[in-house]
Design an enzyme around this catalytic site. Structure first.
Site, PDB file in Angstrom:
ATOM      1  N   TYR A 191       3.832  -2.190  12.376  1.00 49.94           N
ATOM      2  CA  TYR A 191       4.925  -1.034  11.799  1.00 49.94           C
ATOM      3  C   TYR A 191       4.386  -0.721  10.260  1.00 49.94           C
ATOM      4  O   TYR A 191       4.399   0.658   9.995  1.00 49.94           O
ATOM      5  CB  TYR A 191       6.172  -1.766  12.038  1.00 49.94           C
ATOM      6  CG  TYR A 191       7.061  -0.914  10.924  1.00 49.94           C
ATOM      7  CD1 TYR A 191       7.482   0.448  11.271  1.00 49.94           C
ATOM      8  CD2 TYR A 191       7.605  -1.387   9.691  1.00 49.94           C
ATOM      9  CE1 TYR A 191       8.360   1.003  10.589  1.00 49.94           C
ATOM     10  CE2 TYR A 191       8.418  -0.588   9.040  1.00 49.94           C
ATOM     11  CZ  TYR A 191       9.035   0.591   9.221  1.00 49.94           C
ATOM     12  OH  TYR A 191       9.551   1.439   8.377  1.00 49.94           O
ATOM     13  N   HIS A 210       3.551  10.641   2.663  1.00 52.16           N
ATOM     14  CA  HIS A 210       4.560   9.540   3.150  1.00 52.16           C
ATOM     15  C   HIS A 210       3.269   8.487   4.018  1.00 52.16           C
ATOM     16  O   HIS A 210       3.810   7.686   5.013  1.00 52.16           O
ATOM     17  CB  HIS A 210       5.161  10.160   4.437  1.00 52.16           C
ATOM     18  CG  HIS A 210       6.522   9.394   4.826  1.00 52.16           C
ATOM     19  ND1 HIS A 210       7.646  10.133   4.561  1.00 52.16           N
ATOM     20  CD2 HIS A 210       6.725   8.202   5.413  1.00 52.16           C
ATOM     21  CE1 HIS A 210       8.560   9.417   4.879  1.00 52.16           C
ATOM     22  NE2 HIS A 210       8.121   8.068   5.329  1.00 52.16           N
ATOM     23  N   ASP A 248       1.687   9.282  -4.518  1.00 57.51           N
ATOM     24  CA  ASP A 248       1.588   8.083  -3.840  1.00 57.51           C
ATOM     25  C   ASP A 248       0.674   8.208  -2.593  1.00 57.51           C
ATOM     26  O   ASP A 248       0.320   9.366  -2.314  1.00 57.51           O
ATOM     27  CB  ASP A 248       2.688   7.314  -3.510  1.00 57.51           C
ATOM     28  CG  ASP A 248       3.679   7.897  -2.279  1.00 57.51           C
ATOM     29  OD1 ASP A 248       3.032   8.812  -1.690  1.00 57.51           O
ATOM     30  OD2 ASP A 248       4.865   7.653  -2.244  1.00 57.51           O
ATOM     31  N   GLY A 249       0.167   7.140  -2.103  1.00 57.04           N
ATOM     32  CA  GLY A 249      -0.737   7.498  -0.861  1.00 57.04           C
ATOM     33  C   GLY A 249      -2.176   6.802  -1.250  1.00 57.04           C
ATOM     34  O   GLY A 249      -3.007   7.400  -1.897  1.00 57.04           O
ATOM     35  N   ARG A 272      -4.957   1.747  -4.470  1.00 59.64           N
ATOM     36  CA  ARG A 272      -5.237   0.285  -4.030  1.00 59.64           C
ATOM     37  C   ARG A 272      -5.927  -0.328  -5.489  1.00 59.64           C
ATOM     38  O   ARG A 272      -6.278  -1.705  -5.344  1.00 59.64           O
ATOM     39  CB  ARG A 272      -5.997   0.030  -2.956  1.00 59.64           C
ATOM     40  CG  ARG A 272      -5.498   0.800  -1.563  1.00 59.64           C
ATOM     41  CD  ARG A 272      -4.171  -0.071  -1.059  1.00 59.64           C
ATOM     42  NE  ARG A 272      -3.607   0.648   0.002  1.00 59.64           N
ATOM     43  CZ  ARG A 272      -2.644   1.422   0.050  1.00 59.64           C
ATOM     44  NH1 ARG A 272      -2.262   1.971  -1.159  1.00 59.64           N
ATOM     45  NH2 ARG A 272      -2.216   1.800   1.148  1.00 59.64           N
TER      46      ARG A 272
HETATM   47  C1  FNR Z   1       7.098   4.150   3.951  1.00 59.83           C
HETATM   48  N1  FNR Z   1       7.546   5.417   3.412  1.00 59.83           N
HETATM   49  C2  FNR Z   1       8.728   5.885   3.183  1.00 59.83           C
HETATM   50  N2  FNR Z   1       9.041   6.864   2.587  1.00 59.83           N
HETATM   51  C3  FNR Z   1      10.137   7.377   2.430  1.00 59.83           C
HETATM   52  O1  FNR Z   1      10.597   8.155   1.747  1.00 59.83           O
HETATM   53  N3  FNR Z   1      11.403   6.808   2.762  1.00 59.83           N
HETATM   54  C4  FNR Z   1      11.286   5.500   3.616  1.00 59.83           C
HETATM   55  O2  FNR Z   1      12.143   5.082   4.195  1.00 59.83           O
HETATM   56  C5  FNR Z   1       9.876   5.013   3.982  1.00 59.83           C
HETATM   57  N4  FNR Z   1       9.428   3.895   4.680  1.00 59.83           N
HETATM   58  C6  FNR Z   1       8.176   3.496   4.714  1.00 59.83           C
HETATM   59  C7  FNR Z   1       8.041   2.409   5.517  1.00 59.83           C
HETATM   60  C8  FNR Z   1       6.596   1.772   5.563  1.00 59.83           C
HETATM   61  C9  FNR Z   1       6.324   0.426   6.274  1.00 59.83           C
HETATM   62  C10 FNR Z   1       5.670   2.497   4.649  1.00 59.83           C
HETATM   63  C11 FNR Z   1       4.081   1.798   4.890  1.00 59.83           C
HETATM   64  C12 FNR Z   1       5.847   3.673   4.077  1.00 59.83           C
HETATM   65  C13 FNR Z   1       6.231   5.895   2.497  1.00 59.83           C
HETATM   66  C14 FNR Z   1       6.008   5.582   1.223  1.00 59.83           C
HETATM   67  O3  FNR Z   1       7.457   5.780   0.348  1.00 59.83           O
HETATM   68  C15 FNR Z   1       5.044   6.033   0.457  1.00 59.83           C
HETATM   69  O4  FNR Z   1       4.869   7.358   0.708  1.00 59.83           O
HETATM   70  C16 FNR Z   1       3.537   5.237   1.120  1.00 59.83           C
HETATM   71  O5  FNR Z   1       3.850   4.113   1.420  1.00 59.83           O
HETATM   72  C17 FNR Z   1       2.360   5.376   0.115  1.00 59.83           C
HETATM   73  O6  FNR Z   1       1.054   5.254   0.702  1.00 59.83           O
HETATM   74  P1  FNR Z   1       0.712   3.709   0.506  1.00 59.83           P
HETATM   75  O7  FNR Z   1       0.689   3.414  -0.979  1.00 59.83           O
HETATM   76  O8  FNR Z   1       1.437   2.627   1.521  1.00 59.83           O
HETATM   77  O9  FNR Z   1      -0.847   3.979   0.755  1.00 59.83           O
END
Ligand code: FNR
Length: 359
Positions: free
Chosen positions: A24, A252, A283-284, A287
């Site tokens: 997940y 996301h 973001d994204g 690392r």
């Molecule tokens: C998310 N992200 C996310 N974004 C958001 O606006 N609301 C949310 O509830 C969630 N939930 C969520 C759960 C999980 C498990 C992940 C991995 C991501 C997206 C998050 O805010 C963000 O955009 C990304 O995780 C950024 O990428 P990296 O740093 O995971 O590569």
């Protein structure tokens, strides 16, 4: 063995997590092309440092919408922290406050926003907490959540706009992961009746949400609004014209529309459209400290990290999140030094060059 970088934290988290929950967190939409692109696009960019500048040791602090952060690295909103660790968002909030950075608390958190704020407040006198919102078609309910975030002391609303429907995660389908385990709930979605917690609502992701809703939100709250997930330059421009206060350039983490571009590749186009009128976050796939500096060079004021925080949390609770943040902080300072920069503001566009292959 102690992890020495963020990727090693992922390996440790994977060992500790239920495989279904690991999937997940790690997973993304469909073929997972975008999530891979986020990281590989950073690798394709080269840093071309300046030398002999006699720069002072770098200081990392930045100001974002009036909030001081001790480094240009904040926490992206991610759902369901209690799947990673029993302390959930409490641990994350303490680690963020201790590090002096901003936590963007997710609307789908498994600890209520009031409790997240209280926890951060135990560590820092004036913790910077922002609240991520999915505007719900039921505006009364949306407004009630906004009021809770305001009352808890959140200082900005981060409105996620890339989710008119839920992304299709085939890992979750394969694992039949569709519900939270007993005892873990989205505490912000509880209806309060006469102050008593009631039933928990389902989040609604609706394609009917539009700019009108952003205008409505602008009217009902004095909090600054950050739009998260507008990647098209035309939307970025519309957002600025609508009075949005900042943009979080995000796909996301590859979890919504697969095959969206890597955020670092799209950032220059958004920056060009916005012309410096509002601050940009990205973001994204961040690392490494080198990734942070590349994002600063291409127009971001700061970056945010999603999964790295979850890996730290799953590996070792609050201490794990703290370690991840400190690793990124140290790497960013080191990268700035090696680039001849004394801080985020000294990073200029010319420090980054596109290369043809991944290193
Ligand atoms: C998310 N992200 C996310 N974004 C958001 O606006 N609301 C949310 O509830 C969630 N939930 C969520 C759960 C999980 C498990 C992940 C991995 C991501 C997206 C998050 O805010 C963000 O955009 C990304 O995780 C950024 O990428 P990296 O740093 O995971 O590569």
């Amino acid at each position: 063995m102690d992890p020495v970088n963020v990727r090693e934290f992922e390996a440790l988290a994977r060992e500790r997590l239920d495989p279904v929950h690991y999937d997940y967190f790690a997973g993304a939409a469909q073929d997972e092309i975008t999530v891979r692109a986020n990281e590989s696009a950073f690798a394709r960019l080269a840093l071309v440092p300046r030398v002999l500048r006699g720069a002072a040791a770098p200081t990392l602090d930045v100001t974002l919408l009036g909030a001081d952060a001790s480094m240009p690295i904040v926490m992206s909103p991610t759902a369901f922290h209690r799947l990673a660790h029993p302390d959930g968002e409490r641990a994350t909030a303490r680690a963020a406050a201790e590090a002096g950075t901003i936590m963007i608390a997710a609307m789908l958190s498994t600890v209520a926003i009031e409790d997240i704020a209280a926890e951060a407040g135990k560590v820092a006198a004036d913790p910077a907490l922002w609240f991520q919102l999915y505007i719900q078609p039921d505006l009364g309910f949306t407004e009630a959540i906004v009021r809770r975030a305001e009352a808890a002391g959140c200082r900005a609303l981060v409105v996620t706009v890339d989710s008119p429907a839920l992304g299709r995660h085939e890992r979750n389908d394969r694992n039949a992961f569709h519900d939270l385990p007993d005892g873990i709930r989205c505490e912000n979605l509880r209806e309060l009746r006469g102050g008593e917690p009631g039933s928990v609502r389902q989040v609604v992701l609706s394609p009917e949400i539009s700019w009108r809703h952003i205008d409505w939100l602008r009217e009902i709250t004095p909090l600054p609004i950050v739009l998260k997930g507008a990647l098209h330059p035309l939307d970025a421009r519309l957002a600025v014209e609508r009075g949005v206060d900042a943009l979080l350039v995000s796909n996301h983490g590859g979890r919504q529309l697969d095959t969206m571009p890597a955020t670092i590749d799209q950032l220059p186009f958004v920056a060009e459209a916005v012309e410096g009128r509002v601050p940009l976050l990205l973001d994204g796939g961040v690392r490494r400290g080198t990734d942070v500096v590349k994002a600063l060079a291409l127009g971001a004021r700061a970056v945010a990290v999603g999964r790295p925080v979850l890996w730290g949390l799953a590996a070792d609770g609050e201490a794990g999140v703290a370690r991840v943040l400190e690793m990124l902080r140290a790497e960013t300072a080191h990268t700035l030094t090696l680039c001849g920069c004394d801080g985020p503001r000294a990073v200029t566009r010319d420090l980054v060059r596109e290369t043809r292959c991944c290193h």
